[in-house]
Design a protein around this motif. Structure first.
Motif, PDB file in Angstrom:
ATOM      1  N   LEU A 139       0.849  -1.189   0.000  1.00  9.87           N
ATOM      2  CA  LEU A 139       0.000   0.000   0.000  1.00  9.87           C
ATOM      3  C   LEU A 139       0.883   1.236   0.000  1.00  9.87           C
ATOM      4  O   LEU A 139       1.980   1.225   0.561  1.00  9.87           O
ATOM      5  N   GLU A 140       0.397   2.304  -0.630  1.00  8.53           N
ATOM      6  CA  GLU A 140       1.145   3.560  -0.680  1.00  8.53           C
ATOM      7  C   GLU A 140       0.253   4.691  -0.185  1.00  8.53           C
ATOM      8  O   GLU A 140      -0.914   4.791  -0.565  1.00  8.53           O
ATOM      9  N   TRP A 141       0.811   5.538   0.668  1.00  7.82           N
ATOM     10  CA  TRP A 141       0.093   6.684   1.213  1.00  7.82           C
ATOM     11  C   TRP A 141       0.102   7.808   0.192  1.00  7.82           C
ATOM     12  O   TRP A 141       1.151   8.218  -0.294  1.00  7.82           O
ATOM     13  N   ASP A 142      -1.088   8.320  -0.177  1.00  8.47           N
ATOM     14  CA  ASP A 142      -1.164   9.390  -1.174  1.00  8.47           C
ATOM     15  C   ASP A 142      -1.373  10.770  -0.552  1.00  8.47           C
ATOM     16  O   ASP A 142      -1.605  11.746  -1.252  1.00  8.47           O
ATOM     17  N   GLY A 143      -1.288  10.835   0.762  1.00 12.65           N
ATOM     18  CA  GLY A 143      -1.494  12.100   1.452  1.00 12.65           C
ATOM     19  C   GLY A 143      -2.832  12.142   2.160  1.00 12.65           C
ATOM     20  O   GLY A 143      -3.044  12.959   3.051  1.00 12.65           O
ATOM     21  N   PHE A 144      -3.763  11.257   1.770  1.00 11.47           N
ATOM     22  CA  PHE A 144      -5.084  11.234   2.379  1.00 11.47           C
ATOM     23  C   PHE A 144      -5.499   9.832   2.827  1.00 11.47           C
ATOM     24  O   PHE A 144      -6.177   9.682   3.820  1.00 11.47           O
ATOM     25  N   ALA A 145      -5.111   8.798   2.049  1.00 16.15           N
ATOM     26  CA  ALA A 145      -5.503   7.419   2.365  1.00 16.15           C
ATOM     27  C   ALA A 145      -4.482   6.445   1.789  1.00 16.15           C
ATOM     28  O   ALA A 145      -3.690   6.791   0.914  1.00 16.15           O
ATOM     29  N   TRP A 146      -4.499   5.204   2.309  1.00 18.55           N
ATOM     30  CA  TRP A 146      -3.635   4.152   1.777  1.00 18.55           C
ATOM     31  C   TRP A 146      -4.265   3.613   0.498  1.00 18.55           C
ATOM     32  O   TRP A 146      -5.431   3.232   0.491  1.00 18.55           O
ATOM     33  N   GLN A 147      -3.487   3.598  -0.587  1.00 17.90           N
ATOM     34  CA  GLN A 147      -3.957   3.109  -1.885  1.00 17.90           C
ATOM     35  C   GLN A 147      -3.222   1.820  -2.232  1.00 17.90           C
ATOM     36  O   GLN A 147      -2.005   1.743  -2.058  1.00 17.90           O
ATOM     37  N   PRO A 148      -3.940   0.796  -2.733  1.00 17.37           N
ATOM     38  CA  PRO A 148      -3.253  -0.440  -3.126  1.00 17.37           C
ATOM     39  C   PRO A 148      -2.327  -0.176  -4.311  1.00 17.37           C
ATOM     40  O   PRO A 148      -2.685   0.527  -5.254  1.00 17.37           O
ATOM     41  N   LEU A 149      -1.128  -0.729  -4.237  1.00 14.45           N
ATOM     42  CA  LEU A 149      -0.131  -0.512  -5.272  1.00 14.45           C
ATOM     43  C   LEU A 149       0.149  -1.790  -6.055  1.00 14.45           C
ATOM     44  O   LEU A 149       0.153  -1.786  -7.279  1.00 14.45           O
ATOM     45  N   MET A 150       0.393  -2.899  -5.333  1.00  6.06           N
ATOM     46  CA  MET A 150       0.681  -4.177  -5.981  1.00  6.06           C
ATOM     47  C   MET A 150       0.571  -5.286  -4.958  1.00  6.06           C
ATOM     48  O   MET A 150       0.492  -5.031  -3.760  1.00  6.06           O
ATOM     49  N   THR A 151       0.565  -6.521  -5.444  1.00  7.43           N
ATOM     50  CA  THR A 151       0.649  -7.675  -4.553  1.00  7.43           C
ATOM     51  C   THR A 151       1.948  -8.409  -4.856  1.00  7.43           C
ATOM     52  O   THR A 151       2.435  -8.390  -5.985  1.00  7.43           O
ATOM     53  N   VAL A 152       2.507  -9.023  -3.823  1.00  5.47           N
ATOM     54  CA  VAL A 152       3.742  -9.796  -3.967  1.00  5.47           C
ATOM     55  C   VAL A 152       3.531 -11.155  -3.307  1.00  5.47           C
ATOM     56  O   VAL A 152       2.611 -11.343  -2.513  1.00  5.47           O
ATOM     57  N   ASP A 153       4.400 -12.116  -3.630  1.00  6.15           N
ATOM     58  CA  ASP A 153       4.197 -13.492  -3.212  1.00  6.15           C
ATOM     59  C   ASP A 153       4.692 -13.829  -1.815  1.00  6.15           C
ATOM     60  O   ASP A 153       4.228 -14.805  -1.228  1.00  6.15           O
ATOM     61  N   SER A 154       5.642 -13.082  -1.270  1.00  2.31           N
ATOM     62  CA  SER A 154       6.225 -13.483   0.009  1.00  2.31           C
ATOM     63  C   SER A 154       6.744 -12.268   0.772  1.00  2.31           C
ATOM     64  O   SER A 154       6.771 -11.144   0.269  1.00  2.31           O
ATOM     65  N   TYR A 155       7.200 -12.540   1.993  1.00  3.46           N
ATOM     66  CA  TYR A 155       7.780 -11.497   2.831  1.00  3.46           C
ATOM     67  C   TYR A 155       9.047 -10.923   2.200  1.00  3.46           C
ATOM     68  O   TYR A 155       9.260  -9.709   2.206  1.00  3.46           O
ATOM     69  N   ALA A 156       9.870 -11.797   1.623  1.00  5.43           N
ATOM     70  CA  ALA A 156      11.113 -11.332   0.993  1.00  5.43           C
ATOM     71  C   ALA A 156      10.817 -10.390  -0.164  1.00  5.43           C
ATOM     72  O   ALA A 156      11.466  -9.353  -0.324  1.00  5.43           O
ATOM     73  N   ALA A 157       9.831 -10.720  -0.965  1.00  2.00           N
ATOM     74  CA  ALA A 157       9.454  -9.853  -2.086  1.00  2.00           C
ATOM     75  C   ALA A 157       8.870  -8.535  -1.583  1.00  2.00           C
ATOM     76  O   ALA A 157       9.085  -7.479  -2.178  1.00  2.00           O
ATOM     77  N   ALA A 158       8.139  -8.589  -0.469  1.00  2.00           N
ATOM     78  CA  ALA A 158       7.584  -7.357   0.105  1.00  2.00           C
ATOM     79  C   ALA A 158       8.699  -6.450   0.609  1.00  2.00           C
ATOM     80  O   ALA A 158       8.658  -5.241   0.407  1.00  2.00           O
ATOM     81  N   CYS A 159       9.713  -7.034   1.240  1.00  2.00           N
ATOM     82  CA  CYS A 159      10.854  -6.232   1.708  1.00  2.00           C
ATOM     83  C   CYS A 159      11.543  -5.545   0.538  1.00  2.00           C
ATOM     84  O   CYS A 159      11.940  -4.391   0.626  1.00  2.00           O
ATOM     85  N   LEU A 160      11.678  -6.259  -0.557  1.00  2.00           N
ATOM     86  CA  LEU A 160      12.307  -5.694  -1.743  1.00  2.00           C
ATOM     87  C   LEU A 160      11.452  -4.566  -2.333  1.00  2.00           C
ATOM     88  O   LEU A 160      11.979  -3.537  -2.746  1.00  2.00           O
ATOM     89  N   ALA A 161      10.137  -4.748  -2.335  1.00  2.00           N
ATOM     90  CA  ALA A 161       9.243  -3.720  -2.873  1.00  2.00           C
ATOM     91  C   ALA A 161       9.205  -2.484  -1.980  1.00  2.00           C
ATOM     92  O   ALA A 161       9.031  -1.371  -2.467  1.00  2.00           O
TER      93      ALA A 161
END
Length: 105
Positions: A47-69
């Protein structure tokens, strides 16, 4: 008691606010959100903060991929993240046998 000037208050408030573009990962699964290490193979939504709310950005397969993103500036590719583990940005632990070792300076 003297009142603080509006400009100074606004500057302090602006410093405390979350900056647009900040990202976080949440686990996609059943039940409440838990610590990331509980299910490292579960899918995550970035999720990415746009200044007003959290917006979905992408999905990833694992914790390691999330850390990289979440921290792409580390300069690692997805292949390296899976073979060497997640990118945490933490300092290595000092040698010791106790549970509560402090990071090296």
């Amino acid at each position: 008691m003297t009142e603080e000037p509006l400009e100074r208050w606004a500057a302090r408030r602006q410093g405390r606010l979350r900056k647009p573009g900040e990202r976080k990962a949440i686990t996609l699964g059943t039940g409440p959100q838990r610590a990331a290490h509980v299910d490292p193979d579960a899918s995550r939504m970035i999720l990415e903060w746009d200044g007003f709310a959290w917006q979905p950005l992408m999905t990833v397969d694992s914790y390691a991929a999330a850390c990289l993103a979440l921290s792409p500036s580390e300069g690692r590719s997805a292949d390296q993240a899976e073979t060497t583990g997640p990118v945490t940005g933490r300092k290595p632990l000092a040698p010791g046998t106790g549970r509560h070792r402090k990071p090296r300076p």
